[in-house]
Design an enzyme around this catalytic site. Structure first.
Site, PDB file in Angstrom:
ATOM      1  N   GLU A   1     -14.572  30.186 -69.691  1.00 25.20           N
ATOM      2  CA  GLU A   1     -13.191  30.435 -69.283  1.00 25.20           C
ATOM      3  C   GLU A   1     -12.898  31.926 -69.168  1.00 25.20           C
ATOM      4  OE1 GLU A   1     -11.125  28.296 -68.211  1.00 25.20           O
ATOM      5  OE2 GLU A   1     -11.986  26.398 -68.848  1.00 25.20           O
TER       6      GLU A   1
ATOM      7  N   GLU B   1      -6.343  13.129 -63.684  1.00 25.84           N
ATOM      8  CA  GLU B   1      -7.571  13.762 -64.167  1.00 25.84           C
ATOM      9  C   GLU B   1      -8.783  12.852 -64.015  1.00 25.84           C
ATOM     10  OE1 GLU B   1      -9.518  17.164 -66.004  1.00 25.84           O
ATOM     11  OE2 GLU B   1      -7.747  16.774 -64.796  1.00 25.84           O
TER      12      GLU B   1
ATOM     13  N   GLU C   1      -8.078  22.259 -56.943  1.00 29.19           N
ATOM     14  CA  GLU C   1      -9.256  21.875 -56.159  1.00 29.19           C
ATOM     15  C   GLU C   1      -8.929  21.162 -54.847  1.00 29.19           C
ATOM     16  OE1 GLU C   1     -10.637  23.032 -60.042  1.00 29.19           O
ATOM     17  OE2 GLU C   1      -9.054  21.643 -59.453  1.00 29.19           O
TER      18      GLU C   1
END
Length: 456
Positions: A141, A374, A395
């Site tokens: 991250e 998700e 995305e």
């Protein structure tokens, strides 16, 4: 009886007039369509600009310099360090975060043409940001969001002399990036060269640290670390990332498939099942983008073999299931929101038909629920019982952009408009944009992720 020459002449002029008239009408109609499309683009562009500033201004007002905004309560979270310390008992005293959302917003500010705010942010980070803090963070991250944000912003700061009015830019962001990259090197000190998933920014790898990481965790470092080496002239950052990538690739099966999790000390797989979603996704993305960015055939060779294996063993019509890396046999039939990056990647390699096919299925799921859940169980045609959330992920929007740029099909503009409208309808609140906790009820969660401003 044959027509006279004058009659022929009249008919000829009449036909010519009709051709000219119809062509003019057609051109006028096309111009009208073009005008409407341009007006629509301008309207939607302004709408997205307002969305960005609604998110950004609320962050700067209620959360800065902490990491991320909690839009429902108008407070903050220091998510970088909290992610590595879920019980919150070892957070550094007087720690005000790493201004994560500001760092991630730097490139967006330039895209939006706001050089004044970009400059103000650069000077603040130059004077205030430090990584010498006793905080355990995720290497993955921190790399993609902080190191990537700083390196990108440095490139944008140096590609034009008109970015700064109040002072002279002297590579301050690059210096911060190198300081962070230097701290990352601790993670790579393993027998295999595969990096630990977690490090302490001040002290390195902690005692009894977990040796488990993901394929994404050690295969998605080459872009930022490689760029850092090219910009600083110091090859060590690219070298450790490349060594890790090569080691990871050497662990593939005879089918050219990789697993999802592995042990960085033993160099052994822990989870043999994998797909193109969570834990693996960015491995594929970084291979093709590293080839584009650095031009190394080695990256293309890896990607090409891996891509063919994915298409052979994971694909089922427009969907992609998970499979055992050793046998290629299907394991889990599920859609995950992170998979929605795949059509965009396929555009980069010219596989437009396959990209379009998958993208349409993802968008159908988006339309069904209003946002993209998700995890959706394909074999049962139902939501995953616990992973019903949508954390403002980018995305699907990214793949939509790639497909529009590749095809210029106006349908993708309509998809983009639908995404924008859904975000405004379901996630916009007075204090910013909130994640969706449950797509069946549209109950919100008090979190505005930094990537919403950087990517979505």
């Amino acid at each position: 009886m044959s027509p006279s020459k004058s009659a022929v002449r009249v008919w000829t002029w009449a036909l010519l007039f009709l051709v000219i008239f119809s062509t003019t009408i057609t051109n006028m109609a096309m111009s009208e369509v073009g005008f409407r499309e341009a007006a629509k683009k301008k309207y939607m562009s302004e709408k997205v600009r307002k969305m960005f500033y609604h998110a950004y201004d609320n962050y700067m007002t209620h959360a800065f310099p902490h990491d991320e905004l909690k839009p429902l309560t108008k407070t903050f979270t220091d998510s970088l360090s909290e992610l590595g310390n879920l019980k919150l008992e070892h957070l550094p005293q007087h720690y005000n975060g790493s201004a994560l959302t500001l760092i991630e917003s730097l490139s967006s500010l330039v895209v939006l043409g706001n050089y004044t705010e970009f400059e103000r942010a650069v000077w603040w980070l130059s004077d205030n940001l430090t990584f010498d803090v006793d905080a355990r963070i995720s290497l993955f991250e921190c790399n993609i969001r902080v190191l990537g944000g700083l390196v990108s912003a440095h490139i944008l700061a140096t590609d034009s002399t008109s970015r700064f009015i109040q002072g002279t830019y002297k590579n301050q962001l690059l210096n911060l990036a190198e300081d962070l990259g230097q701290r990352f090197l601790w993670a790579f000190d393993t027998p295999t060269g595969l990096p630990y998933a977690w490090i302490n920014l001040k002290y390195g790898v902690m005692e009894n640290e977990t040796t488990e990481t993901s394929t994404s965790g050690c295969g998605s470092l080459i872009l930022e670390m490689g760029a850092l080496s090219r910009l600083t002239g110091d090859s060590k950052y690219e070298a450790v990332a490349l060594r890790a990538l090569r080691k990871l690739w050497s662990m593939r099966s005879s089918l050219d498939l990789l697993g999802t999790t592995l042990d960085v000390v033993k160099g052994e797989w822990i989870e043999y099942s994998s797909g193109i979603g969570a834990g693996v996704d960015s491995f594929y993305e970084y291979l093709i983008k590293a080839h584009i960015l650095f031009g190394r055939e080695e990256f293309w060779d890896m990607f090409h073999s891996a891509y063919l294996a994915v298409q052979k063993y994971f694909r089922h019509g427009p969907w992609y299931h998970e499979a055992d890396m050793r046998t290629g046999k299907a394991t889990y039939w599920q859609l995950t929101s992170l998979q929605a990056f795949w059509p965009g990647l396929q555009i980069l390699v010219g596989d437009i038909a396959a990209a379009n096919s998958s993208h349409r299925e993802f968008f159908h799921v988006w339309e069904r629920f209003g946002v993209l859940p998700e995890r959706y169980l394909l074999d049962r045609e139902m939501l995953h019982p616990t992973e019903k959330y949508y954390p403002l992920r980018p995305e699907l929007a990214e793949s939509t952009l790639y497909l529009y740029q590749a095809t210029k099909d106006p349908w993708y503009m309509e998809v983009g408009e639908s995404i924008v409208n859904s975000l405004n309808t379901y996630t916009k609140v007075e204090g910013g944009f909130a994640s969706v906790k449950d797509v069946t009820t549209m109950q919100l969660e008090d979190h505005q992720h930094s990537f919403f401003l950087a990517e979505t």
